[in-house]
Design an enzyme around this catalytic site. Structure first.
Site, PDB file in Angstrom:
ATOM      1  CG  HIS A   1     -61.308 -57.020 -18.155  1.00  0.00           C
ATOM      2  ND1 HIS A   1     -61.343 -56.650 -19.644  1.00  0.00           N
ATOM      3  CD2 HIS A   1     -61.356 -58.464 -18.219  1.00  0.00           C
ATOM      4  CE1 HIS A   1     -61.571 -57.783 -20.344  1.00  0.00           C
ATOM      5  NE2 HIS A   1     -61.462 -58.943 -19.462  1.00  0.00           N
TER       6      HIS A   1
ATOM      7  NE  ARG B   1     -65.639 -59.121 -22.649  1.00  0.00           N
ATOM      8  CZ  ARG B   1     -64.471 -59.586 -22.314  1.00  0.00           C
ATOM      9  NH1 ARG B   1     -64.058 -60.631 -21.592  1.00  0.00           N
ATOM     10  NH2 ARG B   1     -63.451 -59.017 -23.059  1.00  0.00           N
TER      11      ARG B   1
ATOM     12  CD  GLN C   1     -65.483 -60.072 -18.040  1.00  0.00           C
ATOM     13  OE1 GLN C   1     -64.857 -60.568 -18.819  1.00  0.00           O
ATOM     14  NE2 GLN C   1     -66.693 -60.552 -17.973  1.00  0.00           N
TER      15      GLN C   1
ATOM     16  CG  ASP D   1     -60.892 -62.852 -12.071  1.00  0.00           C
ATOM     17  OD1 ASP D   1     -60.872 -63.657 -12.782  1.00  0.00           O
ATOM     18  OD2 ASP D   1     -60.394 -61.748 -12.218  1.00  0.00           O
TER      19      ASP D   1
ATOM     20  CB  CYS E   1     -64.554 -62.226 -16.046  1.00  0.00           C
ATOM     21  SG  CYS E   1     -62.887 -62.623 -15.357  1.00  0.00           S
TER      22      CYS E   1
ATOM     23  NE  ARG F   1     -56.781 -59.703 -22.542  1.00  0.00           N
ATOM     24  CZ  ARG F   1     -57.835 -60.444 -22.169  1.00  0.00           C
ATOM     25  NH1 ARG F   1     -57.255 -61.855 -22.125  1.00  0.00           N
ATOM     26  NH2 ARG F   1     -58.960 -60.235 -21.693  1.00  0.00           N
TER      27      ARG F   1
HETATM   28  N1   CP Z   1     -62.864 -62.596 -19.460  1.00  0.00           N
HETATM   29  C1   CP Z   1     -61.908 -62.576 -20.342  1.00  0.00           C
HETATM   30  O1   CP Z   1     -61.541 -61.482 -20.658  1.00  0.00           O
HETATM   31  O2   CP Z   1     -61.335 -63.558 -20.858  1.00  0.00           O
HETATM   32  P1   CP Z   1     -60.193 -63.988 -21.876  1.00  0.00           P
HETATM   33  O3   CP Z   1     -58.942 -63.706 -21.136  1.00  0.00           O
HETATM   34  O4   CP Z   1     -60.582 -65.271 -22.467  1.00  0.00           O
HETATM   35  O5   CP Z   1     -60.311 -62.808 -23.066  1.00  0.00           O
HETATM   36  N1  NVA Z   2     -58.105 -60.977 -13.580  1.00  0.00           N
HETATM   37  C1  NVA Z   2     -57.696 -62.108 -14.460  1.00  0.00           C
HETATM   38  C2  NVA Z   2     -58.939 -61.637 -15.745  1.00  0.00           C
HETATM   39  C3  NVA Z   2     -58.661 -62.578 -16.833  1.00  0.00           C
HETATM   40  C4  NVA Z   2     -59.831 -62.560 -17.801  1.00  0.00           C
HETATM   41  C5  NVA Z   2     -56.565 -61.737 -15.247  1.00  0.00           C
HETATM   42  O1  NVA Z   2     -56.108 -60.495 -15.141  1.00  0.00           O
HETATM   43  O2  NVA Z   2     -55.759 -62.848 -15.635  1.00  0.00           O
END
Ligand code: CP
Ligand code: NVA
Length: 307
Positions: free
Chosen positions: A135, A293, A138, A226, A265, A108
């Site tokens: 992502h 997930r 997701q 989101d 998400c 990440r």
């Molecule tokens: N939806 C998602 O990726 O959640 P986290 O940021 O908690 O991993």
């Molecule tokens: N768009 C959000 C998604 C988190 C899972 C972010 O990037 O923070």
């Protein structure tokens, strides 16, 4: 060639379909399984996934860890600040070193280009666990959830409202691969990136852009929201103000098709991008979405490792 899972668009539709089919099958098999037991045949017995986090995570971290455990393998997690990466060791050197220890790496990252550079230097599969650009894991879980609730993706009408962000980009990439259309309602300044729209256009995807949430949601089978402020965004106040008219309310849901579903998400901000009545109401699939997930990533891990 190494099977990286960096984005949805480079994969063949048939491969993506096979991953989702396996995810459904593994979830069903698991439902009748004794608690505390690894999956039949321990498909990733002896395999280890390294996970590197440059930003916070609840779902991604725990679901990937549990995915490896249920498949008979294990995982090692570190934040980039725990690693020499946080002190300036290069992405490439880190990729080469971890490739000597583990069987796959999930990252990440703030910058999508770092994940691509990591994958280029690695000799094991690399999985994108969210970047500023996309992502993909997701969206595989989201599509699995919709199918589970009876939606046929081909020909379905999905609507994204709010910020045209990283999660939106992966829906744009997935639309042509699974044959659904995506209506996107965002203010001009938070519209999806041109690059992502071009990818979808090249694949003959149907993406319709609108400047209001109402137009995007009209007649939709699924409404997706989101956060208005993603990790790394520094202009929170301005975003909350500009994006406020794009909040998913019960009134907005009324404009969608009868029985329309709601996805998010998570993490969610009730009273910002979505009202509690919607996310905690009967149309919401958010906790099945979070659970999936786990199941979708088990299938992604098996695809990456050819198991
Ligand atoms: N939806 C998602 O990726 O959640 P986290 O940021 O908690 O991993
Ligand atoms: N768009 C959000 C998604 C988190 C899972 C972010 O990037 O923070």
């Amino acid at each position: 060639t190494i099977r990286h899972f960096l984005d949805i668009w480079p994969l063949e539709s048939a491969e993506l379909r096979a991953i989702l089919d396996q995810a459904h099958a593994m979830k069903k098999a698991r439902a009748g399984w004794p608690k505390g037991k690894i999956d039949a045949g321990a498909p990733l017995d002896g395999h280890t996934l390294a996970m590197i986090f440059e930003k916070s995570s609840t779902r991604t971290r725990f679901s990937f860890d549990m995915a490896m455990r249920q498949l008979g393998g294990s995982s090692i997690t570190a934040t980039s600040n725990d690693m020499q990466l946080g002190r300036g060791e290069t992405v490439e050197d880190t990729a080469k070193v971890l490739s000597r220890f583990v069987d796959a790496v999930m990252i990440r990252a703030n910058d999508h280009a770092d994940v691509e550079a990591f994958a280029d230097a690695a000799s094991v599969p690399v999985i994108n666990g969210l970047t500023d650009r996309s992502h993909p894991c997701q969206i595989m879980a989201d599509l699995m959830t919709l199918e589970e609730h009876g939606l046929t993706l081909r020909g379905a009408r999905l609507a994204w409202v709010g910020d045209g962000n990283n999660v939106c980009a992966s829906f744009i990439h997935a639309a042509p691969k699974f044959g659904f259309s995506l209506a996107v309602g965002t203010p001009k300044r938070f519209a999806p990136d041109e690059d992502d729209l071009e990818i979808a256009a090249e694949l003959q995807g149907r993406i319709d852009l609108y400047e209001t949430a109402e137009e995007a949601v009209a007649g939709a089978d699924v409404v997706i929201a989101d956060t208005f402020v993603s990790m790394g965004d520094v202009d929170a106040e301005r975003r909350l103000e500009i994006l406020d008219p794009y909040a998913v309310t019960e009134e907005l849901m009324e404009l969608a098709a009868g029985g329309a579903k709601f996805l998010h998400c998570l993490p969610a901000h009730r009273g910002e991008e979505v009202d509690a009545e919607v996310i905690d109401g009967p149309a919401s699939l958010v906790f099945d979405e979070a659970e999936n997930r786990l199941h979708a990533q088990k299938a992604i891990l098996r695809w990456c490792l050819g198991k």
